[in-house]
Motif scaffolding. Structure first.
Motif, PDB file in Angstrom:
ATOM      1  N   ALA A  38       8.866  -5.048 -11.218  1.00  0.00           N
ATOM      2  CA  ALA A  38       8.097  -5.995 -12.052  1.00  0.00           C
ATOM      3  C   ALA A  38       7.121  -6.772 -11.178  1.00  0.00           C
ATOM      4  O   ALA A  38       7.360  -6.930  -9.972  1.00  0.00           O
ATOM      5  CB  ALA A  38       9.060  -6.950 -12.738  1.00  0.00           C
ATOM      6  N   PRO A  39       6.044  -7.252 -11.773  1.00  0.00           N
ATOM      7  CA  PRO A  39       5.067  -8.009 -10.960  1.00  0.00           C
ATOM      8  C   PRO A  39       5.678  -9.304 -10.422  1.00  0.00           C
ATOM      9  O   PRO A  39       6.498  -9.929 -11.104  1.00  0.00           O
ATOM     10  CB  PRO A  39       3.934  -8.320 -11.945  1.00  0.00           C
ATOM     11  N   PRO A  40       5.288  -9.700  -9.213  1.00  0.00           N
ATOM     12  CA  PRO A  40       5.824 -10.944  -8.658  1.00  0.00           C
ATOM     13  C   PRO A  40       5.268 -12.167  -9.378  1.00  0.00           C
ATOM     14  O   PRO A  40       4.180 -12.095  -9.961  1.00  0.00           O
ATOM     15  CB  PRO A  40       5.341 -10.904  -7.209  1.00  0.00           C
ATOM     16  N   TYR A  41       5.993 -13.257  -9.303  1.00  0.00           N
ATOM     17  CA  TYR A  41       5.479 -14.513  -9.871  1.00  0.00           C
ATOM     18  C   TYR A  41       4.392 -15.067  -8.956  1.00  0.00           C
ATOM     19  O   TYR A  41       4.513 -14.968  -7.734  1.00  0.00           O
ATOM     20  CB  TYR A  41       6.605 -15.543  -9.995  1.00  0.00           C
TER      21      TYR A  41
ATOM     22  N   ILE B  84      -8.098  -2.124   0.781  1.00  0.00           N
ATOM     23  CA  ILE B  84      -7.328  -1.076   1.442  1.00  0.00           C
ATOM     24  C   ILE B  84      -8.243   0.132   1.586  1.00  0.00           C
ATOM     25  O   ILE B  84      -8.841   0.596   0.616  1.00  0.00           O
ATOM     26  CB  ILE B  84      -6.000  -0.789   0.717  1.00  0.00           C
ATOM     27  N   ALA B  85      -8.428   0.530   2.833  1.00  0.00           N
ATOM     28  CA  ALA B  85      -9.362   1.623   3.123  1.00  0.00           C
ATOM     29  C   ALA B  85      -8.574   2.830   3.617  1.00  0.00           C
ATOM     30  O   ALA B  85      -7.789   2.716   4.567  1.00  0.00           O
ATOM     31  CB  ALA B  85     -10.352   1.177   4.194  1.00  0.00           C
ATOM     32  N   TYR B  86      -8.743   3.954   2.957  1.00  0.00           N
ATOM     33  CA  TYR B  86      -8.094   5.191   3.385  1.00  0.00           C
ATOM     34  C   TYR B  86      -9.107   6.034   4.145  1.00  0.00           C
ATOM     35  O   TYR B  86     -10.272   6.140   3.728  1.00  0.00           O
ATOM     36  CB  TYR B  86      -7.586   5.975   2.170  1.00  0.00           C
ATOM     37  N   GLN B 150      -2.315 -15.401  -6.273  1.00  0.00           N
ATOM     38  CA  GLN B 150      -1.931 -14.109  -6.846  1.00  0.00           C
ATOM     39  C   GLN B 150      -1.939 -12.991  -5.798  1.00  0.00           C
ATOM     40  O   GLN B 150      -1.955 -11.810  -6.162  1.00  0.00           O
ATOM     41  CB  GLN B 150      -2.913 -13.736  -7.977  1.00  0.00           C
ATOM     42  N   LEU B 151      -1.908 -13.356  -4.528  1.00  0.00           N
ATOM     43  CA  LEU B 151      -1.959 -12.329  -3.481  1.00  0.00           C
ATOM     44  C   LEU B 151      -0.814 -11.315  -3.617  1.00  0.00           C
ATOM     45  O   LEU B 151      -1.020 -10.100  -3.485  1.00  0.00           O
ATOM     46  CB  LEU B 151      -1.916 -13.018  -2.098  1.00  0.00           C
ATOM     47  N   ALA B 152       0.388 -11.813  -3.891  1.00  0.00           N
ATOM     48  CA  ALA B 152       1.551 -10.906  -3.974  1.00  0.00           C
ATOM     49  C   ALA B 152       1.349  -9.854  -5.067  1.00  0.00           C
ATOM     50  O   ALA B 152       1.753  -8.698  -4.906  1.00  0.00           O
ATOM     51  CB  ALA B 152       2.817 -11.712  -4.241  1.00  0.00           C
ATOM     52  N   LEU B 153       0.695 -10.265  -6.144  1.00  0.00           N
ATOM     53  CA  LEU B 153       0.455  -9.316  -7.243  1.00  0.00           C
ATOM     54  C   LEU B 153      -0.363  -8.121  -6.740  1.00  0.00           C
ATOM     55  O   LEU B 153      -0.052  -6.963  -7.048  1.00  0.00           O
ATOM     56  CB  LEU B 153      -0.286 -10.022  -8.386  1.00  0.00           C
ATOM     57  N   VAL B 154      -1.415  -8.406  -5.970  1.00  0.00           N
ATOM     58  CA  VAL B 154      -2.283  -7.323  -5.494  1.00  0.00           C
ATOM     59  C   VAL B 154      -1.517  -6.410  -4.534  1.00  0.00           C
ATOM     60  O   VAL B 154      -1.644  -5.184  -4.592  1.00  0.00           O
ATOM     61  CB  VAL B 154      -3.547  -7.889  -4.805  1.00  0.00           C
ATOM     62  N   LEU B 155      -0.695  -7.013  -3.682  1.00  0.00           N
ATOM     63  CA  LEU B 155       0.070  -6.192  -2.735  1.00  0.00           C
ATOM     64  C   LEU B 155       1.079  -5.322  -3.491  1.00  0.00           C
ATOM     65  O   LEU B 155       1.297  -4.161  -3.136  1.00  0.00           O
ATOM     66  CB  LEU B 155       0.779  -7.089  -1.712  1.00  0.00           C
ATOM     67  N   ILE B 258       3.444  -8.523   3.278  1.00  0.00           N
ATOM     68  CA  ILE B 258       2.947  -7.167   3.600  1.00  0.00           C
ATOM     69  C   ILE B 258       4.135  -6.287   4.017  1.00  0.00           C
ATOM     70  O   ILE B 258       4.265  -5.147   3.572  1.00  0.00           O
ATOM     71  CB  ILE B 258       1.882  -7.232   4.715  1.00  0.00           C
ATOM     72  N   ARG B 259       4.999  -6.844   4.845  1.00  0.00           N
ATOM     73  CA  ARG B 259       6.171  -6.066   5.280  1.00  0.00           C
ATOM     74  C   ARG B 259       7.029  -5.706   4.070  1.00  0.00           C
ATOM     75  O   ARG B 259       7.511  -4.578   3.944  1.00  0.00           O
ATOM     76  CB  ARG B 259       7.003  -6.873   6.291  1.00  0.00           C
ATOM     77  N   LYS B 260       7.214  -6.673   3.184  1.00  0.00           N
ATOM     78  CA  LYS B 260       8.059  -6.433   2.006  1.00  0.00           C
ATOM     79  C   LYS B 260       7.523  -5.254   1.184  1.00  0.00           C
ATOM     80  O   LYS B 260       8.263  -4.373   0.792  1.00  0.00           O
ATOM     81  CB  LYS B 260       8.084  -7.705   1.154  1.00  0.00           C
ATOM     82  N   TYR B 261       6.225  -5.246   0.930  1.00  0.00           N
ATOM     83  CA  TYR B 261       5.680  -4.246   0.011  1.00  0.00           C
ATOM     84  C   TYR B 261       5.316  -2.918   0.687  1.00  0.00           C
ATOM     85  O   TYR B 261       5.300  -1.889   0.024  1.00  0.00           O
ATOM     86  CB  TYR B 261       4.447  -4.813  -0.717  1.00  0.00           C
ATOM     87  N   PHE B 262       5.003  -2.950   1.967  1.00  0.00           N
ATOM     88  CA  PHE B 262       4.466  -1.721   2.566  1.00  0.00           C
ATOM     89  C   PHE B 262       5.381  -1.050   3.600  1.00  0.00           C
ATOM     90  O   PHE B 262       5.226   0.129   3.864  1.00  0.00           O
ATOM     91  CB  PHE B 262       3.096  -1.995   3.214  1.00  0.00           C
ATOM     92  N   SER B 263       6.316  -1.826   4.199  1.00  0.00           N
ATOM     93  CA  SER B 263       7.009  -1.220   5.348  1.00  0.00           C
ATOM     94  C   SER B 263       7.960  -0.100   4.948  1.00  0.00           C
ATOM     95  O   SER B 263       8.263   0.767   5.762  1.00  0.00           O
ATOM     96  CB  SER B 263       7.713  -2.287   6.181  1.00  0.00           C
TER      97      SER B 263
END
Lengths: 490, 467
Positions: A38-41, B84-86, B150-155, B258-263
């Motif tokens: 789910a999306p984060p808050y 994010i650049a591939y 809203q940074l976390a949303l994008v990650l 970043i670590r949470k979402y990508f590592s």
């Protein structure tokens, strides 16, 4: 027997373990971390802090403002003349635009070519625009060149030569630009809409077309310039790393000889909103869709009305999540797009809906659009929709002003319309305070459900689908040609 | 500038006052002292001018799975940009598989394991954010700017589509149809679409760069779902990407996010670097292209030049400004403003990986005007090769470049894009000031030398004739 059964049990045990491990392995590869589901808050909203604007008035009446901004070594300058297209003479609409375009076309000992060289030598760029209520010049340059920039601008402003050859060049450029734009249905649609809404009003001047070139001459240019390009009718805004004191010293050095003069105030009445739905059509043979412009003026009683009006616009059509898009495109499939926008004038606001619609559903689409306008004028906006609109606006505002062109446009509006600094500094707070009642108060007094509708499309394709309406057919310059009633030419 | 000049002026005033009361040798000493102080002040000023400070900091690190991360804080507005650049573009497509990179860019918005069809766009737009993506010959970039909270949303969104993009036959079929339609639209709206492609074939004779990013119609029709899935699994991996975040964020907290979402995204296969040789043409090539769709004659002209990593690149960039940037640039002034020969004038340096070209495109109303335009372009190039450029003109070019350079790092999304691109191509970011200084150090003799090195031989000219 017991040995066999023991072996069997051992095998069974290992098999069970293997199956369990295998299942675990599969499960691990398919499973995912819980947070991915789910999306984060969001975090709490960060504060919007904008640099303060400090102002002073020089002895000749020139208002000077400074927005101190540290960071990149770039400086931006706005020169606002508090007179725009609405002040152009009746027989020469376009005069304010023409005058603005002439400003960098040469001064004493400073030809157009030299001016361009000089601006680009500062790493700079210069542009001029005349709006209905004011004219604005924007000048960006490397901060090391502030003195040169001020000197160049003062020479353009204080010693213009208005040479015949440059007048001819500017008139020619304006002419070809207007000819080019008259091929663009978007330009024509908005022009015809404004022409009908601002009929007999000075704001009608902004709808000028290429025919104005006949009346743009040196005599009227000099007259207009002498009358309105005065320090007591102007403001310079500097945005960059400098203080008001330093700015005042430097600006006075170059502009203190600019002579003030009494300016006769221009009386502009408030344009009255359209009170009865009017449907117009401009024939664009070959256009396979119908481009629709729906608009009306809204009278603003006080500058604070801007915020509920912005929320109102957002709910109607500010984004793909707004009512018009969701209804006309996502739900009914009538339109490729349907948005609304808001323009500010000193004496009113203008709400405009733009839609691209399939011709066979043009009638249903118009009815739905009018129903949406009626709804918002008669029913309170549900809370979740209101919050979504405010959330979008709060999130989007810093993005808008991050773009330097938008920033300069908004800053010039802020100064030209005397919106007051709180308009920006309290932007979030002002929006958060808006409730359904304040939006409703604006909507019910605005004539949203009686707009002017301009349809751009092929008359031949559209007429059968619009036969139930009285249709005024206009040419591309906004001149009424004839009327069709119940499918019959009148 | 002004403060140093003012001090010099003050120095002169003091000197003139002292002069009144001094005589003979004292006057000489005062003059020399004044001269020394003035020169010292001016040299201070000159040094200060060279030191263009674009004030932002950059932190870079790499995750265990190879994802390179760049962070640059900026607290002026409550915004963050995430790019994010591939390291993948149309150059990575195999023969008969063109259009894959662009198709994948489109599919990246059509849902992943936890995000529904087009939900990525909805999530960003609902909070007032902006987003976009672009595929070039060399890279594919995804960018969004959102309120900083809203940074976390994008990650979350970006990591989901990197890790578990869902590609099914319906999505591929729908995207294929959209892209086929887009090819038609582009051909209709750009009458020079085909001549541009043909010109690329001439100037980049290798197979890899001679097709359009959007792909060939025949290839698009034949692409299979396996082609698309393979392309994603090979190239859309953390070790083939750079993640750049600019704006209003707290570094430690962002690193943790970043670590949470990508590592936990597994490393992909190692992709061997493409070996592209920056071959500088010495042979002249002149061709004609017959065009059915346009009513104006035109020509494409190009030269292969040094790659972006070469020290020649700085002078070449300034030549671009001298010839083509701004209304007072040599060619714009001559062809557009003064002689009204060209209806359209574009061009400049184009870089693709380590290959670079200098291109010109001119369109005129008549063949005679076009011929005169062509002569004027060659005459300006000859002039650059045979005459030292005036210092003022070179300084103007440098200031315009400086302004563009500063602007590139001012808006958050532009800064993020530039940083991501730099790291993708150069491996690291050494700071803006050192690079900018190298541009500003270019001298008139360097310009003449570089113009002779690259604009003397090897021109590729494509004349477009109307049919």
């Amino acid at each position: 027997m017991s040995i066999h059964s023991g072996l069997h049990r051992t095998r069974l045990f290992f098999l069970t373990i293997m199956v369990f491990l295998f299942a675990l392995l599969i499960n691990t590869s398919v499973a995912q971390e819980r947070f991915r589901r789910a999306p984060p808050y969001p975090d709490p909203l960060s504060e919007l802090r904008l640099p303060q604007i400090e102002s002073a008035t020089l002895s000749n009446g020139l208002r000077l403002s400074v927005m101190r901004k540290q960071g990149a070594p770039v400086m931006r300058l706005l020169l606002i003349i508090s007179t725009g297209e609405s002040a152009s003479p009746e027989n020469a609409p376009g005069m304010a635009t023409f005058t603005a375009n002439m400003l960098n076309r040469g001064a004493v000992g400073f030809s157009f070519a030299k001016i361009i060289e000089s601006i680009e030598s500062m790493g700079g760029s210069f542009s001029a625009t005349a709006y209905p209520d004011y004219s604005v010049f924007t000048f960006s340059f490397l901060e090391d060149h502030l003195e040169e920039a001020l000197e160049s601008l003062s020479r353009m402003m204080l010693e213009p030569t208005f040479q015949r050859v440059e007048i001819e060049n500017v008139v020619r450029t304006m002419y070809f630009d207007l000819i080019g734009r008259s091929m663009d249905p978007d330009v024509i649609g908005k022009r015809v809409l404004l022409k009908i809404l601002f009929k007999d009003h000075p704001y009608n001047n902004i709808t000028f077309n290429e025919t104005v070139r006949r009346n743009l001459n040196k005599r009227s240019l000099v007259e207009f310039f002498e009358k309105y390009y005065r320090p007591n009718n102007a403001e310079i805004v500097l945005i960059g790393n400098l203080t008001l004191n330093v700015a005042a010293r430097k600006v006075s050095r170059y502009f203190n000889t600019w002579a003030s003069k009494d300016i006769e105030p221009i009386s502009i009445p408030s344009p009255q909103p359209n009170q009865k739905v009017k449907i117009c059509l401009v024939d664009f043979p070959g256009e396979k869709d119908a481009l629709v412009y729906i608009g009306n003026t809204i009278l603003l009683e006080k500058s604070e009305d801007y915020f509920p009006l912005t929320v109102l616009n957002q709910v109607i059509g500010g984004s793909p999540h707004s009512r018009l898009f969701m209804n006309l495109r996502e739900s009914k499939g009538f339109a490729y797009y349907a948005f609304s926008s808001l323009d500010l004038f000193k004496k009113c606001a203008l709400i405009t809906i733009t839609e691209r619609v399939r011709p066979e559903v043009i009638s249903e689409s118009l009815k739905e659009s009018l129903r949406e306008m009626q709804n918002i004028s008669t029913t309170l906006i549900p809370n979740h929709e209101l919050e979504q609109a405010k959330s979008y606006l709060i999130g989007h505002f810093p993005l808008e002003i991050e773009n330097s062109n938008n920033f300069m446009k908004k800053l010039s509006e802020l100064r030209a319309f005397n919106q007051g600094e709180a308009h920006w500094t309290q932007y979030y707070k002002n929006l958060m305070l808006i409730n359904a009642e304040s939006v409703y108060a604006i909507a019910k007094n605005a004539s949203l459900s009686t707009p002017v509708i301009v349809i751009m499309g092929a008359l031949q394709n559209l007429s059968e689908y619009l036969s139930e309406y009285e249709l005024d057919v206009y040419d591309r310059n906004g001149e009424l040609q004839y009327t069709i009633k119940e499918g019959v030419l009148q | 500038m002004s403060s140093s000049n003012e001090l010099v002026n003050l120095c002169m005033i003091i000197t003139s006052v002292l002069f009144k009361y001094a005589s003979g040798m004292a006057r000489v000493i005062i003059s020399l002292l004044c001269l020394y102080v003035s020169m010292f002040l001016l040299s201070l000023h000159a040094r200060a001018q060279d030191e263009i400070q674009i004030p932002f900091s950059v932190t870079a690190f790499e995750l265990e799975n190879g994802l390179r991360v760049i962070l640059s804080e900026d607290y002026s507005l409550p915004l963050v940009s995430v790019v994010i650049a591939y390291n993948v573009g149309s150059i990575n497509e195999q023969k008969n598989k063109t259009g894959l990179a662009y198709m994948l860019e489109n599919l990246m918005f059509q849902g992943s394991r936890n995000i529904g069809h087009m939900q990525h766009i909805n999530f960003i737009q609902k909070i007032g954010g902006d987003l976009n993506a672009v595929t070039t010959h060399d890279t594919t970039m995804y960018y969004q700017t959102v309120p900083s909270n809203q940074l976390a949303l994008v990650l979350w969104l970006e990591s989901d589509r990197m890790m578990s993009l869902e590609i099914d036959p319906q999505k591929v079929a729908r995207t294929r149809n959209n892209l086929l339609g887009e090819i038609q639209r582009r051909k209709t709206s750009d009458p020079y679409f085909d001549s541009n492609l043909y010109f690329d074939k001439l100037i980049y004779p290798t197979e890899t760069y001679s097709h359009s990013v959007i792909g060939e119609e025949a290839d698009l029709r034949e692409l299979t779902i396996e082609d698309v899935r393979n392309f994603h699994s090979v190239f859309y991996t953390p070790n083939n990407a750079v993640l750049c975040i600019t704006g209003n964020f707290e570094k430690r907290k962002t690193t943790a996010l970043i670590r949470k979402y990508f590592s936990s995204i597994p490393r992909g296969p190692n992709i061997p670097a493409l070996s592209l040789e920056n071959h500088i043409n010495s042979e002249e090539m002149i061709k004609t292209f017959e065009n059915y769709t346009t009513q104006s004659p035109a020509f494409h002209l190009g030269y292969r030049i040094a790659s972006r990593n070469s020290s020649d690149f700085y002078a070449l960039t300034l030549i671009e400004y001298i010839l083509l940037r701004g209304s007072s640039s040599r060619l714009y002034k001559k062809l557009v403003r003064e002689e009204f020969l060209a209806r359209q004038l574009n061009g400049g340096i184009e870089t693709r990986k380590n290959l670079s070209t200098f291109k010109f495109f001119v369109r005129s109303n008549t063949n005679t005007m076009l011929e005169r335009s062509q002569k004027a372009v060659f005459s300006e190039l000859n002039d650059l090769r045979s005459h030292l450029i005036d210092e003022d003109e070179l300084n103007k070019a440098k200031n315009m470049l400086k302004m563009d350079y500063i602007n590139r790092y001012t808006k958050l999304v532009d800064r993020a894009t530039s940083l991501a691109e730099t790291v993708l191509f150069n491996g690291s970011f050494d700071g803006t000031n050192a690079e900018l200084r190298r541009y500003l150090a270019v001298t008139p003799s360097a310009v003449i030398g570089i113009a002779n090195r690259y604009f003397q031989k090897g021109r590729v000219l494509l004349n477009i004739k109307l049919k």
